[in-house]
Write an enzyme that holds these catalytic residues in place. Structure first.
Site, short mmCIF file in Angstrom:
data_model
loop_
_atom_site.label_atom_id
_atom_site.label_comp_id
_atom_site.label_asym_id
_atom_site.label_seq_id
_atom_site.Cartn_x
_atom_site.Cartn_y
_atom_site.Cartn_z
N PRO A 155 0.81 -1.22 0.00
CA PRO A 155 0.00 0.00 0.00
C PRO A 155 0.85 1.27 0.00
O PRO A 155 0.53 2.23 -0.70
CB PRO A 155 -0.82 -0.13 1.29
CG PRO A 155 -0.81 -1.57 1.63
CD PRO A 155 0.50 -2.10 1.15
N TYR A 156 1.92 1.27 0.77
CA TYR A 156 2.80 2.43 0.86
C TYR A 156 3.45 2.71 -0.49
O TYR A 156 3.46 3.84 -0.98
CB TYR A 156 3.86 2.17 1.92
CG TYR A 156 4.75 3.35 2.24
CD1 TYR A 156 4.32 4.35 3.10
CD2 TYR A 156 6.02 3.45 1.69
CE1 TYR A 156 5.14 5.43 3.40
CE2 TYR A 156 6.85 4.53 1.98
CZ TYR A 156 6.40 5.52 2.85
OH TYR A 156 7.22 6.58 3.14
N ALA A 157 3.98 1.66 -1.13
CA ALA A 157 4.62 1.82 -2.43
C ALA A 157 3.63 2.33 -3.47
O ALA A 157 3.95 3.22 -4.27
CB ALA A 157 5.24 0.50 -2.88
#
Length: 253
Positions: A155-157
């Site tokens: 999700p962060y990427a």
């Protein structure tokens, strides 16, 4: 001073990169509107700046709230007469679960903080910048989702990769109005969020080893890169993804 009498919003300003940027921007003459969720910590940073001779006001709130983004701009107008720039810095890392084990709620929460909040901020800030004949928007991205990623950071990427596309769109659409937009991509930085993930000495050593400089950044080092992008020194820099990653992106040993 690089930002003398320029009005800037900084989010995520209660600690880490945001707090370091607030102190640095204030020393460079900026008039600051500071935002973060933690009211007590945010107030402490604001008081420190004002006691040192700077000028800052604060508003606690959640960057995923469109009303909060609008309120920060309204505060800039009411306190200082307008807006010249913003460092949209608040972020969220996530639990570190692999993608198939990531719950939809977590996915949505990370994208809301890291990507949708950037859209909400820009949507509120751009009209105010247009009123002043232009300005600078800086968004905190990451090398994650740009040059590399790590397990458990889906999700962060995805959110940080999307942020670069958003920055490029802003730069193209609003460049004729004198608005510059750039993403700042730090490497591993000694913030509360990162250090919580690196409490094990072996983990901390591993993170440091990912960088050509073999160490993590101090928040003040990333703040200096944000100052460059926010200031007239970067007057012909827009739509960029500026790596301030200690050589993380080029280090293979």
């Amino acid at each position: 001073m690089l930002l003398e009498d320029k009005v800037h919003i900084i989010t995520g300003a209660s600690s880490g990169i945001g707090a370091a940027a607030a102190r640095l921007f204030a020393r460079e003459g900026a008039l600051l509107v500071l935002g973060a969720r933690r009211q007590h910590e945010l107030g402490a940073v604001t008081d420190e700046i004002n006691q040192a001779g700077g000028r800052a006001v604060a508003l606690a709130g959640d960057v995923t709230d469109a009303g909060f983004a609008a309120d920060l701009v309204a505060l800039a107008r009411s306190e200082f007469g307008g807006l010249d720039g913003a460092f949209n810095n608040a972020g969220r890392m996530g639990s570190g679960s692999r993608l198939a084990e990531t719950e939809p709620g977590e996915w949505a929460a990370v994208l809301a903080t890291n990507l949708t909040a950037a859209y909400l901020a820009a949507r509120a800030q751009i009209p105010a910048l247009e009123e002043r004949g232009g300005g600078s928007l800086v968004f905190t991205g990451s090398f994650v989702g740009y040059t590399a990623t790590l397990p458990g950071m889906g999700p962060y990427a995805a959110s940080k990769a999307g942020l670069i596309g958003l920055v490029q769109s802003i730069a193209v659409e609003y460049g004729p109005a004198g608005i510059r937009a750039n993403a700042l991509l730090p490497g591993g930085t000694m913030t509360e969020m990162a250090m919580d993930a690196a409490t094990n000495p072996e983990t901390a050593a591993f993170i440091s080893g990912l960088h050509a400089l073999k160490r993590m950044a101090r928040p003040e080092e990333i703040a200096s890169a944000a100052l460059f992008l926010a200031s007239g020194l970067a007057s012909f820099v827009t739509g960029s993804a500026l790596l301030a990653d200690g050589g993380n992106s080029i280090c293979k040993v």
